[in-house]
Every structure is written in C-alpha cells, then in structure tokens.
Design a protein around this motif. Structure first.
Motif, PDB file in Angstrom:
ATOM      1  N   PRO A  52       0.823  -1.216   0.000  1.00 46.58           N
ATOM      2  CA  PRO A  52       0.000   0.000   0.000  1.00 46.58           C
ATOM      3  C   PRO A  52       0.858   1.267   0.000  1.00 46.58           C
ATOM      4  O   PRO A  52       1.918   1.308   0.606  1.00 46.58           O
ATOM      5  CB  PRO A  52      -0.799  -0.111   1.304  1.00 46.58           C
ATOM      6  CG  PRO A  52      -0.026  -1.052   2.159  1.00 46.58           C
ATOM      7  CD  PRO A  52       0.707  -1.979   1.237  1.00 46.58           C
ATOM      8  N   VAL A  53       0.371   2.277  -0.704  1.00 42.78           N
ATOM      9  CA  VAL A  53       1.073   3.558  -0.791  1.00 42.78           C
ATOM     10  C   VAL A  53       0.241   4.610  -0.064  1.00 42.78           C
ATOM     11  O   VAL A  53      -0.926   4.802  -0.372  1.00 42.78           O
ATOM     12  CB  VAL A  53       1.289   3.970  -2.260  1.00 42.78           C
ATOM     13  CG1 VAL A  53       1.926   5.340  -2.345  1.00 42.78           C
ATOM     14  CG2 VAL A  53       2.132   2.941  -2.986  1.00 42.78           C
ATOM     15  N   ILE A  54       0.848   5.252   0.924  1.00 37.96           N
ATOM     16  CA  ILE A  54       0.181   6.318   1.677  1.00 37.96           C
ATOM     17  C   ILE A  54       1.128   7.511   1.715  1.00 37.96           C
ATOM     18  O   ILE A  54       2.279   7.374   2.133  1.00 37.96           O
ATOM     19  CB  ILE A  54      -0.164   5.870   3.108  1.00 37.96           C
ATOM     20  CG1 ILE A  54      -1.101   4.673   3.090  1.00 37.96           C
ATOM     21  CG2 ILE A  54      -0.778   7.023   3.893  1.00 37.96           C
ATOM     22  CD1 ILE A  54      -1.381   4.080   4.442  1.00 37.96           C
ATOM     23  N   GLY A  55       0.657   8.655   1.292  1.00 37.40           N
ATOM     24  CA  GLY A  55       1.465   9.870   1.337  1.00 37.40           C
ATOM     25  C   GLY A  55       2.694   9.810   0.454  1.00 37.40           C
ATOM     26  O   GLY A  55       3.686  10.467   0.742  1.00 37.40           O
ATOM     27  N   GLY A  56       2.662   9.020  -0.595  1.00 31.60           N
ATOM     28  CA  GLY A  56       3.802   8.902  -1.491  1.00 31.60           C
ATOM     29  C   GLY A  56       4.825   7.864  -1.065  1.00 31.60           C
ATOM     30  O   GLY A  56       5.840   7.694  -1.724  1.00 31.60           O
ATOM     31  N   PHE A  57       4.573   7.165   0.037  1.00 30.07           N
ATOM     32  CA  PHE A  57       5.493   6.138   0.530  1.00 30.07           C
ATOM     33  C   PHE A  57       4.856   4.759   0.370  1.00 30.07           C
ATOM     34  O   PHE A  57       3.716   4.552   0.778  1.00 30.07           O
ATOM     35  CB  PHE A  57       5.791   6.329   2.023  1.00 30.07           C
ATOM     36  CG  PHE A  57       6.495   7.611   2.345  1.00 30.07           C
ATOM     37  CD1 PHE A  57       7.826   7.779   2.037  1.00 30.07           C
ATOM     38  CD2 PHE A  57       5.827   8.643   2.973  1.00 30.07           C
ATOM     39  CE1 PHE A  57       8.477   8.955   2.343  1.00 30.07           C
ATOM     40  CE2 PHE A  57       6.463   9.822   3.280  1.00 30.07           C
ATOM     41  CZ  PHE A  57       7.796   9.982   2.958  1.00 30.07           C
ATOM     42  N   ALA A  58       5.599   3.815  -0.212  1.00 28.29           N
ATOM     43  CA  ALA A  58       5.183   2.416  -0.178  1.00 28.29           C
ATOM     44  C   ALA A  58       5.478   1.935   1.241  1.00 28.29           C
ATOM     45  O   ALA A  58       6.631   1.851   1.657  1.00 28.29           O
ATOM     46  CB  ALA A  58       5.933   1.597  -1.217  1.00 28.29           C
ATOM     47  N   ILE A  59       4.449   1.655   2.004  1.00 29.45           N
ATOM     48  CA  ILE A  59       4.562   1.500   3.452  1.00 29.45           C
ATOM     49  C   ILE A  59       5.485   0.348   3.865  1.00 29.45           C
ATOM     50  O   ILE A  59       6.372   0.533   4.710  1.00 29.45           O
ATOM     51  CB  ILE A  59       3.166   1.326   4.072  1.00 29.45           C
ATOM     52  CG1 ILE A  59       2.325   2.576   3.827  1.00 29.45           C
ATOM     53  CG2 ILE A  59       3.245   1.020   5.557  1.00 29.45           C
ATOM     54  CD1 ILE A  59       2.901   3.832   4.421  1.00 29.45           C
ATOM     55  N   ILE A  60       5.294  -0.833   3.310  1.00 28.18           N
ATOM     56  CA  ILE A  60       6.064  -2.000   3.769  1.00 28.18           C
ATOM     57  C   ILE A  60       7.560  -1.838   3.471  1.00 28.18           C
ATOM     58  O   ILE A  60       8.391  -2.000   4.379  1.00 28.18           O
ATOM     59  CB  ILE A  60       5.480  -3.295   3.185  1.00 28.18           C
ATOM     60  CG1 ILE A  60       4.055  -3.474   3.709  1.00 28.18           C
ATOM     61  CG2 ILE A  60       6.350  -4.500   3.538  1.00 28.18           C
ATOM     62  CD1 ILE A  60       3.276  -4.578   3.053  1.00 28.18           C
ATOM     63  N   PRO A  61       7.966  -1.504   2.229  1.00 31.34           N
ATOM     64  CA  PRO A  61       9.405  -1.277   2.019  1.00 31.34           C
ATOM     65  C   PRO A  61       9.958  -0.103   2.828  1.00 31.34           C
ATOM     66  O   PRO A  61      11.106  -0.139   3.257  1.00 31.34           O
ATOM     67  CB  PRO A  61       9.512  -0.984   0.517  1.00 31.34           C
ATOM     68  CG  PRO A  61       8.302  -1.553  -0.083  1.00 31.34           C
ATOM     69  CD  PRO A  61       7.232  -1.467   0.970  1.00 31.34           C
ATOM     70  N   ALA A  62       9.132   0.918   3.076  1.00 34.34           N
ATOM     71  CA  ALA A  62       9.591   2.070   3.854  1.00 34.34           C
ATOM     72  C   ALA A  62       9.875   1.675   5.298  1.00 34.34           C
ATOM     73  O   ALA A  62      10.884   2.097   5.875  1.00 34.34           O
ATOM     74  CB  ALA A  62       8.551   3.183   3.808  1.00 34.34           C
ATOM     75  N   ILE A  63       9.003   0.871   5.894  1.00 36.11           N
ATOM     76  CA  ILE A  63       9.227   0.435   7.275  1.00 36.11           C
ATOM     77  C   ILE A  63      10.453  -0.466   7.360  1.00 36.11           C
ATOM     78  O   ILE A  63      11.276  -0.310   8.265  1.00 36.11           O
ATOM     79  CB  ILE A  63       7.972  -0.254   7.837  1.00 36.11           C
ATOM     80  CG1 ILE A  63       6.853   0.774   8.000  1.00 36.11           C
ATOM     81  CG2 ILE A  63       8.272  -0.938   9.164  1.00 36.11           C
ATOM     82  CD1 ILE A  63       5.516   0.181   8.400  1.00 36.11           C
ATOM     83  N   ILE A  64      10.598  -1.385   6.401  1.00 36.96           N
ATOM     84  CA  ILE A  64      11.759  -2.279   6.414  1.00 36.96           C
ATOM     85  C   ILE A  64      13.054  -1.481   6.223  1.00 36.96           C
ATOM     86  O   ILE A  64      14.048  -1.708   6.914  1.00 36.96           O
ATOM     87  CB  ILE A  64      11.609  -3.374   5.345  1.00 36.96           C
ATOM     88  CG1 ILE A  64      10.458  -4.300   5.698  1.00 36.96           C
ATOM     89  CG2 ILE A  64      12.901  -4.169   5.170  1.00 36.96           C
ATOM     90  CD1 ILE A  64      10.073  -5.292   4.638  1.00 36.96           C
ATOM     91  N   GLY A  65      13.048  -0.509   5.304  1.00 30.10           N
ATOM     92  CA  GLY A  65      14.214   0.335   5.098  1.00 30.10           C
ATOM     93  C   GLY A  65      14.542   1.177   6.313  1.00 30.10           C
ATOM     94  O   GLY A  65      15.715   1.368   6.650  1.00 30.10           O
ATOM     95  N   SER A  66      13.519   1.671   6.997  1.00 27.10           N
ATOM     96  CA  SER A  66      13.759   2.457   8.217  1.00 27.10           C
ATOM     97  C   SER A  66      14.321   1.603   9.327  1.00 27.10           C
ATOM     98  O   SER A  66      15.169   2.060  10.103  1.00 27.10           O
ATOM     99  CB  SER A  66      12.459   3.119   8.670  1.00 27.10           C
ATOM    100  OG  SER A  66      12.035   4.067   7.740  1.00 27.10           O
ATOM    101  N   ILE A  67      13.853   0.369   9.439  1.00 28.99           N
ATOM    102  CA  ILE A  67      14.393  -0.548  10.444  1.00 28.99           C
ATOM    103  C   ILE A  67      15.873  -0.803  10.168  1.00 28.99           C
ATOM    104  O   ILE A  67      16.699  -0.779  11.087  1.00 28.99           O
ATOM    105  CB  ILE A  67      13.595  -1.860  10.478  1.00 28.99           C
ATOM    106  CG1 ILE A  67      12.208  -1.607  11.065  1.00 28.99           C
ATOM    107  CG2 ILE A  67      14.322  -2.931  11.267  1.00 28.99           C
ATOM    108  CD1 ILE A  67      11.262  -2.786  10.934  1.00 28.99           C
ATOM    109  N   ILE A  68      16.223  -1.022   8.910  1.00 29.19           N
ATOM    110  CA  ILE A  68      17.620  -1.237   8.549  1.00 29.19           C
ATOM    111  C   ILE A  68      18.447   0.003   8.895  1.00 29.19           C
ATOM    112  O   ILE A  68      19.558  -0.100   9.429  1.00 29.19           O
ATOM    113  CB  ILE A  68      17.746  -1.584   7.047  1.00 29.19           C
ATOM    114  CG1 ILE A  68      17.127  -2.958   6.788  1.00 29.19           C
ATOM    115  CG2 ILE A  68      19.198  -1.547   6.589  1.00 29.19           C
ATOM    116  CD1 ILE A  68      16.976  -3.297   5.328  1.00 29.19           C
TER     117      ILE A  68
END
Length: 71
Positions: A52-68
């Motif tokens: 899902p994309v919310i606010g221009g961010f693909a949520i799942i890859p964004a969370i995984i990238g932030s965790i990294i």
C-alpha cells in the motif's frame, strides 16, 4: 497539503522503526521524519515499490528500510 501529509507519514514510519527495533532515534520528531524519509528511500531502492502507498510512501518497504537504517 501534500508536503504536510508526507511529513506526517514519514514521522510515523520513523517512529514505528524505533519501536520495532527498541532504539531511540535522536532528534525527536525531526529525527523520526528524517529516518522515515531516508528509510523509505532505502527500502524503495532495495525492495521496490510494492504494498500500500500512503502519502507517497510504499509503506512495507519504507518500514523495512527504516528498520535497517535505525539498526
């Protein structure tokens, strides 16, 4: 209005990454927003743009990238 939405979603993504890893992100709200933006870029670069994309961010890859990024 779109920029405000991106800042809110970026902050939430950074905050979630801090909660999942159990580490505090320095800089408070601004640090969470920066971690969310850089993490979403990193996640999109490595995992692509799926989910899902919310606010221009693909949520799942964004969370995984932030965790990294936070680790």
């Amino acid at each position: 209005m779109e920029i405000l939405w991106m800042l809110i979603v970026g902050g939430i993504i950074g905050w979630l990454a801090g909660l999942i890893t159990g580490r505090d992100i320095p800089g408070g709200i601004i640090g969470n927003i920066i971690a969310g933006f850089i993490g979403s870029w990193l996640g999109g670069l490595t995992l692509g743009s799926w989910g899902p994309v919310i606010g221009g961010f693909a949520i799942i890859p964004a969370i995984i990238g932030s965790i990294i990024l936070v680790l």
